[in-house]
Write a protein that holds these residues in place. Structure first.
Motif, PDB file in Angstrom:
ATOM      1  N   ALA A 195       0.829  -1.213   0.000  1.00 22.45           N
ATOM      2  CA  ALA A 195       0.000   0.000   0.000  1.00 22.45           C
ATOM      3  C   ALA A 195       0.863   1.262   0.000  1.00 22.45           C
ATOM      4  CB  ALA A 195      -0.918  -0.006   1.207  1.00 22.45           C
ATOM      5  N   ALA A 196       1.993   1.216   0.675  1.00 20.43           N
ATOM      6  CA  ALA A 196       2.863   2.394   0.706  1.00 20.43           C
ATOM      7  C   ALA A 196       3.398   2.718  -0.685  1.00 20.43           C
ATOM      8  CB  ALA A 196       4.016   2.165   1.672  1.00 20.43           C
ATOM      9  N   ASN A 197       3.756   1.691  -1.445  1.00 18.44           N
ATOM     10  CA  ASN A 197       4.224   1.921  -2.811  1.00 18.44           C
ATOM     11  C   ASN A 197       3.122   2.501  -3.683  1.00 18.44           C
ATOM     12  OD1 ASN A 197       6.819   1.025  -2.398  1.00 18.44           O
ATOM     13  ND2 ASN A 197       6.300  -1.095  -2.867  1.00 18.44           N
ATOM     14  N   ARG A 198       1.910   2.071  -3.464  1.00 16.35           N
ATOM     15  CA  ARG A 198       0.787   2.601  -4.242  1.00 16.35           C
ATOM     16  C   ARG A 198       0.521   4.073  -3.897  1.00 16.35           C
ATOM     17  NH1 ARG A 198      -1.297  -2.945  -3.520  1.00 16.35           N
ATOM     18  NH2 ARG A 198      -1.265  -3.839  -5.610  1.00 16.35           N
ATOM     19  N   VAL A 199       0.659   4.437  -2.639  1.00 17.89           N
ATOM     20  CA  VAL A 199       0.463   5.824  -2.232  1.00 17.89           C
ATOM     21  C   VAL A 199       1.547   6.709  -2.847  1.00 17.89           C
ATOM     22  CG1 VAL A 199       0.496   7.404  -0.261  1.00 17.89           C
ATOM     23  CG2 VAL A 199      -0.785   5.275  -0.131  1.00 17.89           C
ATOM     24  N   VAL A 200       2.774   6.239  -2.836  1.00 18.39           N
ATOM     25  CA  VAL A 200       3.868   7.008  -3.438  1.00 18.39           C
ATOM     26  C   VAL A 200       3.657   7.143  -4.946  1.00 18.39           C
ATOM     27  CG1 VAL A 200       6.347   7.002  -3.920  1.00 18.39           C
ATOM     28  CG2 VAL A 200       5.533   6.470  -1.642  1.00 18.39           C
ATOM     29  N   ALA A 201       3.212   6.083  -5.601  1.00 18.77           N
ATOM     30  CA  ALA A 201       2.948   6.154  -7.041  1.00 18.77           C
ATOM     31  C   ALA A 201       1.808   7.129  -7.335  1.00 18.77           C
ATOM     32  CB  ALA A 201       2.621   4.770  -7.579  1.00 18.77           C
ATOM     33  N   LEU A 202       0.792   7.133  -6.490  1.00 19.32           N
ATOM     34  CA  LEU A 202      -0.301   8.087  -6.673  1.00 19.32           C
ATOM     35  C   LEU A 202       0.188   9.514  -6.492  1.00 19.32           C
ATOM     36  CD1 LEU A 202      -3.346   8.461  -7.156  1.00 19.32           C
ATOM     37  CD2 LEU A 202      -3.614   8.385  -4.676  1.00 19.32           C
ATOM     38  N   ASP A 203       1.070   9.731  -5.530  1.00 23.87           N
ATOM     39  CA  ASP A 203       1.643  11.055  -5.316  1.00 23.87           C
ATOM     40  C   ASP A 203       2.481  11.481  -6.515  1.00 23.87           C
ATOM     41  OD1 ASP A 203       2.059  13.392  -3.808  1.00 23.87           O
ATOM     42  OD2 ASP A 203       3.980  12.621  -3.082  1.00 23.87           O
ATOM     43  N   VAL A 204       3.239  10.550  -7.076  1.00 21.64           N
ATOM     44  CA  VAL A 204       4.027  10.856  -8.270  1.00 21.64           C
ATOM     45  C   VAL A 204       3.106  11.211  -9.432  1.00 21.64           C
ATOM     46  CG1 VAL A 204       5.561   9.851 -10.018  1.00 21.64           C
ATOM     47  CG2 VAL A 204       6.043   9.517  -7.605  1.00 21.64           C
ATOM     48  N   MET A 205       2.002  10.491  -9.553  1.00 23.00           N
ATOM     49  CA  MET A 205       1.056  10.794 -10.623  1.00 23.00           C
ATOM     50  C   MET A 205       0.458  12.191 -10.463  1.00 23.00           C
ATOM     51  SD  MET A 205      -0.928   7.178 -11.144  1.00 23.00           S
ATOM     52  CE  MET A 205      -2.220   7.925 -12.072  1.00 23.00           C
ATOM     53  N   THR A 206       0.154  12.583  -9.247  1.00 23.07           N
ATOM     54  CA  THR A 206      -0.401  13.925  -9.053  1.00 23.07           C
ATOM     55  C   THR A 206       0.642  14.999  -9.335  1.00 23.07           C
ATOM     56  OG1 THR A 206       0.049  13.865  -6.676  1.00 23.07           O
ATOM     57  CG2 THR A 206      -2.141  13.175  -7.406  1.00 23.07           C
ATOM     58  N   ILE A 207       1.880  14.759  -8.951  1.00 21.52           N
ATOM     59  CA  ILE A 207       2.939  15.734  -9.213  1.00 21.52           C
ATOM     60  C   ILE A 207       3.168  15.882 -10.715  1.00 21.52           C
ATOM     61  CG2 ILE A 207       5.415  16.162  -8.979  1.00 21.52           C
ATOM     62  CD1 ILE A 207       5.174  14.937  -6.159  1.00 21.52           C
ATOM     63  N   VAL A 208       3.194  14.762 -11.432  1.00 22.90           N
ATOM     64  CA  VAL A 208       3.394  14.820 -12.883  1.00 22.90           C
ATOM     65  C   VAL A 208       2.207  15.500 -13.549  1.00 22.90           C
ATOM     66  CG1 VAL A 208       3.606  13.418 -14.962  1.00 22.90           C
ATOM     67  CG2 VAL A 208       4.972  12.864 -12.968  1.00 22.90           C
ATOM     68  N   SER A 209       1.004  15.200 -13.098  1.00 24.14           N
ATOM     69  CA  SER A 209      -0.164  15.842 -13.716  1.00 24.14           C
ATOM     70  C   SER A 209      -0.207  17.340 -13.405  1.00 24.14           C
ATOM     71  CB  SER A 209      -1.446  15.152 -13.299  1.00 24.14           C
ATOM     72  OG  SER A 209      -1.630  15.250 -11.917  1.00 24.14           O
ATOM     73  N   ILE A 210       0.227  17.738 -12.228  1.00 28.86           N
ATOM     74  CA  ILE A 210       0.315  19.167 -11.909  1.00 28.86           C
ATOM     75  C   ILE A 210       1.339  19.836 -12.813  1.00 28.86           C
ATOM     76  CG2 ILE A 210       1.071  20.818 -10.145  1.00 28.86           C
ATOM     77  CD1 ILE A 210      -0.195  18.892  -8.086  1.00 28.86           C
ATOM     78  N   SER A 211       2.469  19.179 -13.031  1.00 27.42           N
ATOM     79  CA  SER A 211       3.469  19.772 -13.927  1.00 27.42           C
ATOM     80  C   SER A 211       2.959  19.834 -15.365  1.00 27.42           C
ATOM     81  CB  SER A 211       4.783  18.995 -13.849  1.00 27.42           C
ATOM     82  OG  SER A 211       4.616  17.688 -14.341  1.00 27.42           O
ATOM     83  N   LEU A 212       2.149  18.869 -15.780  1.00 27.90           N
ATOM     84  CA  LEU A 212       1.553  18.934 -17.122  1.00 27.90           C
ATOM     85  C   LEU A 212       0.532  20.066 -17.218  1.00 27.90           C
ATOM     86  CD1 LEU A 212       1.102  15.173 -18.062  1.00 27.90           C
ATOM     87  CD2 LEU A 212       2.669  16.823 -19.083  1.00 27.90           C
ATOM     88  N   ILE A 213      -0.206  20.322 -16.158  1.00 27.61           N
ATOM     89  CA  ILE A 213      -1.146  21.448 -16.163  1.00 27.61           C
ATOM     90  C   ILE A 213      -0.388  22.770 -16.267  1.00 27.61           C
ATOM     91  CG2 ILE A 213      -2.852  22.705 -14.786  1.00 27.61           C
ATOM     92  CD1 ILE A 213      -3.741  19.976 -13.683  1.00 27.61           C
ATOM     93  N   VAL A 214       0.708  22.894 -15.535  1.00 29.40           N
ATOM     94  CA  VAL A 214       1.535  24.106 -15.624  1.00 29.40           C
ATOM     95  C   VAL A 214       2.139  24.228 -17.022  1.00 29.40           C
ATOM     96  CG1 VAL A 214       3.618  25.215 -14.732  1.00 29.40           C
ATOM     97  CG2 VAL A 214       1.984  24.203 -13.153  1.00 29.40           C
ATOM     98  N   PHE A 215       2.553  23.113 -17.595  1.00 29.59           N
ATOM     99  CA  PHE A 215       3.082  23.106 -18.957  1.00 29.59           C
ATOM    100  C   PHE A 215       2.024  23.595 -19.947  1.00 29.59           C
ATOM    101  CE2 PHE A 215       3.146  20.575 -22.876  1.00 29.59           C
ATOM    102  CZ  PHE A 215       4.288  21.108 -23.457  1.00 29.59           C
ATOM    103  N   LEU A 216       0.797  23.111 -19.801  1.00 32.41           N
ATOM    104  CA  LEU A 216      -0.284  23.556 -20.679  1.00 32.41           C
ATOM    105  C   LEU A 216      -0.573  25.041 -20.488  1.00 32.41           C
ATOM    106  CD1 LEU A 216      -2.770  20.573 -20.518  1.00 32.41           C
ATOM    107  CD2 LEU A 216      -1.364  21.280 -22.450  1.00 32.41           C
ATOM    108  N   SER A 217      -0.451  25.517 -19.273  1.00 33.70           N
ATOM    109  CA  SER A 217      -0.639  26.941 -19.017  1.00 33.70           C
ATOM    110  C   SER A 217       0.390  27.773 -19.772  1.00 33.70           C
ATOM    111  CB  SER A 217      -0.535  27.216 -17.524  1.00 33.70           C
ATOM    112  OG  SER A 217      -0.538  28.595 -17.265  1.00 33.70           O
ATOM    113  N   ALA A 218       1.628  27.321 -19.777  1.00 26.26           N
ATOM    114  CA  ALA A 218       2.671  28.049 -20.513  1.00 26.26           C
ATOM    115  C   ALA A 218       2.472  27.918 -22.018  1.00 26.26           C
ATOM    116  CB  ALA A 218       4.047  27.522 -20.120  1.00 26.26           C
TER     117      ALA A 218
END
Length: 86
Positions: free
Chosen positions: A30-53
């Motif tokens: 479960a800990a690995n899944r939580v970390v992977a979910l956190d990585v997914m949110t960080i990457v998606s946030i960076s993609l949203i910022v990328f789209l903004s630029a």
């Protein structure tokens, strides 16, 4: 040239999102899944910022900020639940 760089950056971000999703699905614990979910949110946030630029729209930055705050609260809640301290 700039459009090519935008395309390459978007492909790298989507590949990172896909790899994190695979880790979340096949994670051994479960800990690995939580970390992977956190990585997914960080990457998606960076993609949203990328789209903004890329599109020149500042409103997307507000969306990324709200999404990051919600993501932080969610990850902290999941970590507390995994430690049985909730």
């Amino acid at each position: 040239m700039v459009n090519t760089l935008y395309t390459i950056a978007a492909m790298i971000g989507l590949a990172a999102l896909l790899l994190a999703f695979v880790r979340m699905i096949i994670g051994p614990g479960a800990a690995n899944r939580v970390v992977a979910l956190d990585v997914m949110t960080i990457v998606s946030i960076s993609l949203i910022v990328f789209l903004s630029a890329h599109f020149g729209r500042g409103i997307y930055l507000d969306i990324a900020l709200v999404y990051s705050l919600i993501s932080f609260v969610g990850v902290v809640a999941m970590a507390r639940y995994l430690e049985r301290g909730l």
